[in-house]
Design a protein around this motif. Structure first.
Motif, mmCIF file in Angstrom:
data_model
loop_
_atom_site.group_PDB
_atom_site.id
_atom_site.type_symbol
_atom_site.label_atom_id
_atom_site.label_comp_id
_atom_site.label_asym_id
_atom_site.label_seq_id
_atom_site.Cartn_x
_atom_site.Cartn_y
_atom_site.Cartn_z
ATOM 1 N N ARG A 156 0.865 -1.155 0.040
ATOM 2 C CA ARG A 156 -0.135 -0.031 0.064
ATOM 3 C C ARG A 156 0.788 1.361 0.032
ATOM 4 O O ARG A 156 0.573 2.045 -0.781
ATOM 5 N N PRO A 204 3.133 4.582 -3.080
ATOM 6 C CA PRO A 204 3.527 5.841 -2.287
ATOM 7 C C PRO A 204 4.342 5.274 -1.413
ATOM 8 O O PRO A 204 4.493 4.333 -0.779
ATOM 9 N N GLN A 222 -3.023 8.191 5.638
ATOM 10 C CA GLN A 222 -4.369 8.923 5.128
ATOM 11 C C GLN A 222 -4.527 9.421 3.754
ATOM 12 O O GLN A 222 -5.427 9.291 3.092
ATOM 13 N N GLU A 223 -3.161 9.931 3.324
ATOM 14 C CA GLU A 223 -3.242 10.029 2.166
ATOM 15 C C GLU A 223 -3.330 9.093 1.023
ATOM 16 O O GLU A 223 -4.110 9.395 -0.022
ATOM 17 N N VAL A 224 -2.863 7.815 1.379
ATOM 18 C CA VAL A 224 -3.171 6.834 0.409
ATOM 19 C C VAL A 224 -4.620 6.250 0.424
ATOM 20 O O VAL A 224 -5.104 6.040 -0.856
ATOM 21 N N ALA A 237 -7.029 8.332 1.236
ATOM 22 C CA ALA A 237 -8.012 9.211 0.352
ATOM 23 C C ALA A 237 -8.083 8.942 -1.077
ATOM 24 O O ALA A 237 -9.129 9.323 -1.805
ATOM 25 N N ILE A 238 -6.612 8.698 -1.477
ATOM 26 C CA ILE A 238 -6.690 8.282 -3.023
ATOM 27 C C ILE A 238 -7.425 7.141 -3.514
ATOM 28 O O ILE A 238 -8.049 7.088 -4.472
ATOM 29 N N LYS A 239 -7.669 6.092 -2.578
ATOM 30 C CA LYS A 239 -8.132 4.846 -2.982
ATOM 31 C C LYS A 239 -9.832 5.048 -2.985
ATOM 32 O O LYS A 239 -10.586 4.393 -3.393
#
Length: 176
Positions: free
Chosen positions: A84, A111, A169-171, A173-175
């Motif tokens: 991930r 990422p 959180q960034e990952v 949010a992208i998903k």
């Protein structure tokens, strides 16, 4: 819940190291063990990381330190869809190890965030920045923090845990 793989560097991370604190603070963590913690071998260590990644049914999160970063990155090139994201703290300079000349110079397929220091004895900040750029990683220099280990005063490390949560959180949010 997805597993968080803890990937220590040379000599493992002892009981007061921030990685051990992460392991005890976060849920669903698993430490990747190496056959010989005192003799880093990129091919052998990366194989152990790959085995740990493939042992999980869901993609994993990686929290790596020092030579463990090199092993995690190397493993990640062959199983990117199973990772991930990776937090790569104080990555060791590949040129300091004989068999790391084979570390591919290419962008990671997941990422990642490199956290580095101005005065790390294992890697100059410019080298850490170079590799973060090659890997397509985010980059955070936290100042004069040594090797970001127990010897540098990094046992419990809330700021580092914050970096991991931000990356996660960034990952996520992208998903969505």
């Amino acid at each position: 819940m997805e597993t968080i793989l803890i990937v220590p560097g040379l000599r493992n991370s002892g009981p007061t190291h921030w990685q051990t604190w992460f392991e005890n603070t976060l849920t669903d963590t698993q430490r990747v063990d190496q056959a010989d913690w005192n003799r880093p071998s990129l091919s052998e260590w990366a194989a152990r990381v790959r085995e740990a990644i493939h042992a999980e049914s869901d993609p994993v999160w990686i929290v790596a330190h020092s030579f463990g970063c090199l092993a995690a990155v190397s493993a990640g090139f062959t199983c990117a869809s199973r990772v991930r994201a990776a937090l790569l703290v104080a990555p060791a300079d590949p040129d300091r190890f004989e068999d790391t000349a084979v570390l591919p110079e290419e962008r990671l397929g997941f990422p990642s965030l490199v956290v580095a220091s101005n005065n790390d004895p294992w890697v100059r900040s410019s080298v850490a920045r170079y590799w973060s750029d090659v890997w397509g990683s985010g980059y955070r220099n936290i100042g004069d923090a040594g090797h970001i280990n127990v010897d540098s005063g990094y046992g419990q490390w809330p700021e580092g845990l914050g970096f991991f949560h931000e990356l996660r959180q960034e990952v996520l949010a992208i998903k969505v």
